[in-house]
Design an enzyme around this catalytic site. Structure first.
Site, PDB file in Angstrom:
ATOM      1  CD  GLU A 127     -34.617  43.188  17.226  1.00  0.00           C
ATOM      2  OE1 GLU A 127     -33.605  42.530  16.954  1.00  0.00           O
ATOM      3  OE2 GLU A 127     -35.629  42.709  17.734  1.00  0.00           O
ATOM      4  CB  ALA A 269     -25.220  38.980  19.529  1.00  0.00           C
ATOM      5  CG  ASN A 272     -27.640  43.019  11.915  1.00  0.00           C
ATOM      6  OD1 ASN A 272     -28.611  43.659  12.265  1.00  0.00           O
ATOM      7  ND2 ASN A 272     -26.491  43.029  12.583  1.00  0.00           N
ATOM      8  CG  HIS A 304     -30.434  33.667  20.453  1.00  0.00           C
ATOM      9  ND1 HIS A 304     -31.573  33.293  21.123  1.00  0.00           N
ATOM     10  CD2 HIS A 304     -30.694  34.909  19.958  1.00  0.00           C
ATOM     11  CE1 HIS A 304     -32.469  34.253  21.037  1.00  0.00           C
ATOM     12  NE2 HIS A 304     -31.958  35.256  20.338  1.00  0.00           N
ATOM     13  CD  GLU A 305     -28.174  37.063  18.297  1.00  0.00           C
ATOM     14  OE1 GLU A 305     -28.989  37.432  17.435  1.00  0.00           O
ATOM     15  OE2 GLU A 305     -28.336  37.255  19.527  1.00  0.00           O
ATOM     16  CG  HIS A 308     -32.760  35.379  15.687  1.00  0.00           C
ATOM     17  ND1 HIS A 308     -34.089  35.266  15.980  1.00  0.00           N
ATOM     18  CD2 HIS A 308     -32.182  35.976  16.770  1.00  0.00           C
ATOM     19  CE1 HIS A 308     -34.316  35.769  17.197  1.00  0.00           C
ATOM     20  NE2 HIS A 308     -33.172  36.191  17.696  1.00  0.00           N
ATOM     21  CD  GLU A 327     -35.311  37.835  20.027  1.00  0.00           C
ATOM     22  OE1 GLU A 327     -34.636  36.875  20.437  1.00  0.00           O
ATOM     23  OE2 GLU A 327     -34.901  38.625  19.135  1.00  0.00           O
TER      24      GLU A 327
HETATM   25 ZN   LIG Z   1     -32.810  37.008  19.594  1.00  0.00          ZN
END
Ligand SMILES: [Zn+2]
Length: 891
Positions: A127, A269, A272, A304-305, A308, A327
């Site tokens: 990204e 971070a 993926n 957070h990750e 996602h 985000e």
């Molecule tokens: Zn993020």
């Protein structure tokens, strides 16, 4: 209007690709200096119209080795190739397979985008546009493909081979010292979510059983010897998985979830699919190496990750203009998670402090842009506080306006309708409008208009009628490309306080002179026009209107309160956020009169009433220690400068803050003595939980005030702080004492820095703190010290955390020294950016954002800052990242 930048990408130009890439088979032969990538792409025209559109694939510094279409080598006349572009002039008007062979040198990749090596481990960051550094591709988020990845490496070089999805095959390659692994990810995804890792790492394992009863294999990979420090990250992951099921109804979807921690990483971070790659500072923690803040950050970033997986991966962005779609929403989700796991008011205050420190200056300067921008020339420069933190504030307002149930219904519809899509902000908002029946067109302006709205409040009081009329006015200053703004829909939580004590439950009787709709509970005022009046009847005419409770809207509020009302709110409001905010306002007011006095050679004014409020807060037994610590923390020098807004003399800011701190220190001495027995750690193992962390925060703050005592107490203070530093049994206390010794300019600071270095010289994460402590030290000698430290054996320009700690600490964390009146601070930072521009432009561009507020400085500093930026521009930056920031800062 701002002149449009050459090469800019515009939202209005969006159109879907002519081709889809349905399947990607990658075969990656890992070699330290020459990794070979064989990409087999199953491509089909998007429209089945038989037309033969050219196929243009993105690349970045690629070398093409061979190219075949349906197994046949393509003649040279059928395509053109450059390092950044592969065009096939006339592909067949039907589905076909393209095989592209490229090679890349991961060891020479200093940009840390695409495939690179960090401490001997192969890893990727794709990204936003890193996949094109691995192979030629339609490298944009609306091209979703199913990936199968075969990795091959020498067993001794990379015993571990990981990629997205589930492992479907692995084994040795007969007759060689190599082995392979094949991973398959059944969920179609954009290329930015691709990842691979090859290396020799230690493993921490656990499992999670989803609510539908599936067992997920959880793995965290870290450097050997650091397995013991990954426990808190694993615990955070398990709690995140449970929370997302409970609060958003979202369940994990693969059989395995992996996190890999690496030491060289541009971002925090990366989410993926199934294989998150982390900057190790957001994974590794133990009581001796991590502060309470580090623990909280780890919990937040892990969550957070993970979140996602639904908001970003299952539903991704159509294009990079929609970055806030994943985000802003995911930051909101991680903030809510941490609020549920910790103290909600304390978390809210911490989040707003960050928003004001990072996003407000962005919105007020040349780098301002809407949450959903319409134009960019370098997408890497749009991973900003506006997209992330203000994006989260917009979601928070949406939830307030729709209510908990309306918000959840909208989210459910969004997940339902757009699962598997590459979506837009319009798609997202349409779900909420439909689920709630509310028109959100005006609300959508929060996504499209940049700048922080200002709201001013005025109260007209009718003593004989027990009535007040509250008038609110909103405005928003011009920002780049947006001279005129339409009024925002601003939801303001409010309460009325009786100065004799107690909360008054009252809804407005009329709004803009018309009878108000009765809403229950009456807690929010909706400001939709430029001005509005709210009449409250049967209320004490001298009641205090406390607005924007919980920071319900990300605005700059002029409450119109006098000092006495602020002091009352600080001590008695039922809204913890507004108590904190009132205390900040009192400090800001004392500081701005103090700065004006210092600059005109007058006496620093006596802040006795502020000291009284501070003493009352610290002594209030009903308050959480973590809240007290936040309420008693003075605004930072950057906060003070932001509040002043113009003609800033950073030396006067520093001096005024120190004077105020010294005065408060004398008032808080007795409180420290009285509270210490309760705040000191209980015997037993270190507890990183919020309650104990709050006690440590308050006690450390009170000791930090001790460092500001002057006169005869100073020598004692130095001895006490050094002893406390030496006897600390955890990093939070140790690093807090170290920072106090340095910030208070005690001679003992050097001894403490040396002890700290000797203890942690082999621990790169702790050394980042050591560099930061020195970079943020007050005093004109700091710049030379920072310069010397760039030559320290433990420092490396190749490691982004080191650069952020030392150079970023100086540029963004040391207002007085970065903004030295002789301009040497600016020249130092631009010199380093010129150098990093060639090796790691993303990190260079980040550092440069320290210049975003240069126009608000006093004349002399402003001239030096402009000259340094101009010199950088004249030298023609090598990267679009740096060129873009410099150009926008100077426009
Ligand atoms: Zn993020």
């Amino acid at each position: 209007m701002r002149t449009e930048q050459a090469g800019a990408v515009r939202l209005q130009d969006y159109k879907p690709t002519d081709y889809r890439i349905e399947q990607v088979h990658l075969d990656v032969r890992l070699q330290p200096e020459a990794t070979r990538i064989i990409a087999k792409l199953a491509i089909a025209p998007r429209q089945d119209d038989g037309a033969r559109h050219p196929l243009v694939l993105d690349g970045d510094q690629l070398t093409l080795e061979s190219l075949t279409l349906d197994g046949m080598a393509l003649p040279d006349t059928a395509y053109s190739v450059k390092p950044d572009r592969l065009e096939i002039f006339s592909p067949p008007g039907r589905a076909f397979e393209l095989e592209i062979v490229t090679s890349t040198d991961p060891s020479a990749n200093t940009k840390l985008m695409g495939l690179y090596r960090t401490a001997g481990t192969y890893c990727t960051q794709c990204e936003a546009e890193g996949f094109r550094r691995i192979t030629y591709f339609l490298d944009r988020p609306d091209v979703l493909s199913v990936y199968t990845t075969r990795l091959e490496a020498r067993k001794s070089d990379a015993p571990l081979l990981l990629s997205n999805g589930n492992l479907i095959a692995s084994g040795d390659i007969a007759g060689s010292d190599r082995h392979f692994a094949v991973w398959h990810d059944p969920f179609p995804k954009p290329s930015y979510l691709f990842a691979l890792v090859g290396g020799d790492l230690a493993l921490l394992r656990d499992t999670f059983t989803t609510r539908s009863g599936r067992e997920v294999d959880l793995r965290i990979y870290v450097e050997h010897g650091k397995e013991d420090r990954a426990g808190y990250a694993m615990d955070s992951l398990i709690r995140s998985m449970k929370w997302d099921e409970d609060v958003f109804g979202r369940e994990y979807d693969l059989d395995i979830f992996m996190i890999v921690a690496v030491s060289d990483f541009n971002m925090g971070a990366m989410e993926n699919k199934g294989l998150n790659i982390f900057n190790d500072k957001y994974v590794l923690a133990d009581p001796q190496t991590a502060t309470d803040q580090d623990y909280a950050n780890i919990e937040g970033v892990i969550a957070h990750e993970y979140f996602h997986n639904w908001t970003g991966n299952r539903i991704t962005c159509r294009d990079w203009f929609q970055l806030c779609l994943k985000e802003g929403l995911t930051v909101f989700r991680d903030q809510e998670f941490s609020s549920d796991e910790r103290s909600r008011p304390v978390k809210r205050i911490s989040d707003v402090r960050l928003l004001k420190a990072h996003q407000f200056p962005e919105d007020a300067g040349p780098l301002a842009h809407p949450v959903r921008p319409t134009e960019y020339s370098e997408i890497n420069n749009f991973y900003t506080a506006t997209v992330y933190e203000k994006g989260a504030e917009v979601i928070r307002m949406l939830k307030l306006i729709l209510g908990d149930e309306g918000f959840r219904n909208g989210m459910d519809l969004y997940f339902d309708r757009h699962d598997g899509d590459a979506s837009t902000i319009e798609d997202f908002l349409a779900c909420f409008a439909e689920a709630s029946g509310q028109d959100l067109d005006q609300f959508a302006l929060w996504y499209h208009q940049s700048g922080t709205p200002s709201v001013s409040a005025q109260v007209e009081r009718r003593a004989n009628a027990d009535e007040i009329v509250l008038s609110l006015t909103q405005s928003c200053k011009p920002t780049p490309g947006q001279d005129e703004k339409k009024p925002f829909h601003i939801p303001l939580r409010y309460s009325l306080l009786d100065p004799r004590g107690g909360h008054i439950n009252a809804a407005p009787n009329t709004v803009n002179g018309k009878k108000a709709e009765i809403r229950d509970p009456a807690t929010v005022l909706h400001l939709r026009d430029e001005t509005a009046t709210f009449q409250f009847t049967n209320v004490p005419h001298d009641c205090i209107v406390s607005l924007n409770g919980g920071f319900s809207a990300p605005i700059s509020l002029d409450s119109g309160h006098d000092q006495a009302s602020l002091a009352f709110i600080a001590q008695h409001d039922t809204d913890a956020f507004n108590r904190w905010q009132a205390m900040q306002s009192l400090c800001q007011s004392a500081l701005s009169t103090g700065i004006a006095a210092l600059r005109s050679g007058r006496e620093f004014p006596d802040p006795t009433s502020l000291c009284d409020v501070a003493t009352a807060i610290v002594g209030d037994p009903g308050l959480d220690p973590a809240f007290k610590a936040l309420a008693l923390t003075l605004p930072s020098e950057a906060d003070i400068a932001r509040d002043l807004g113009k003609d800033i003399d950073t030396d006067a800011v520093q001096e005024a803050r120190w004077r105020l701190k010294s005065t408060l220190a004398a008032s808080l001495r007795a409180a420290r003595d009285r509270l210490e027995p309760d705040l000191a750690a209980k015997p037993g193992p270190f507890d990183p939980g919020a309650a104990e962390a709050g006690k440590r925060a308050l006690l450390n703050l009170l000791y930090d005030y001790l460092g500001a005592e002057d006169g005869e107490n100073r020598a004692d203070a130095e001895a006490i702080l050094l002893a406390r530093f030496k006897s600390a049994n955890n990093m939070t206390d140790r690093f807090s004492c170290l920072t106090t010794l340095v910030q208070s300019k005690f001679n003992a600071a050097d001894e403490a820095l040396d002890i700290f270095y000797q203890r942690y010289k082999n621990d790169h994460l702790v050394l980042d703190k050591w560099f930061m402590a020195q970079a943020t030290a007050p005093g004109r000698e700091t710049l030379e010290r920072v310069r010397d430290l760039t030559r320290h054996p433990s420092f490396s320009y190749a490691n982004p955390n080191k650069v952020r700690g030392l150079i970023g600490g100086f540029a963004s964390g040391n207002q007085a020294e970065f903004n030295r009146p002789d301009g040497a601070g600016y020249r130092f930072v631009t010199e380093i950016c010129t150098m990093l521009d060639k090796t790691n432009p993303q990190v260079a561009a980040r550092l440069l954002s320290a210049f975003r507020s240069w126009r608000s400085l006093e004349e002399g500093r402003r001239a030096h800052a402009e000259a340094a930026l101009q010199q950088l521009a004249d030298g023609k930056p090598a990267s679009p990242d740096v060129a873009d920031i410099v150009q926008r800062c100077l426009t």
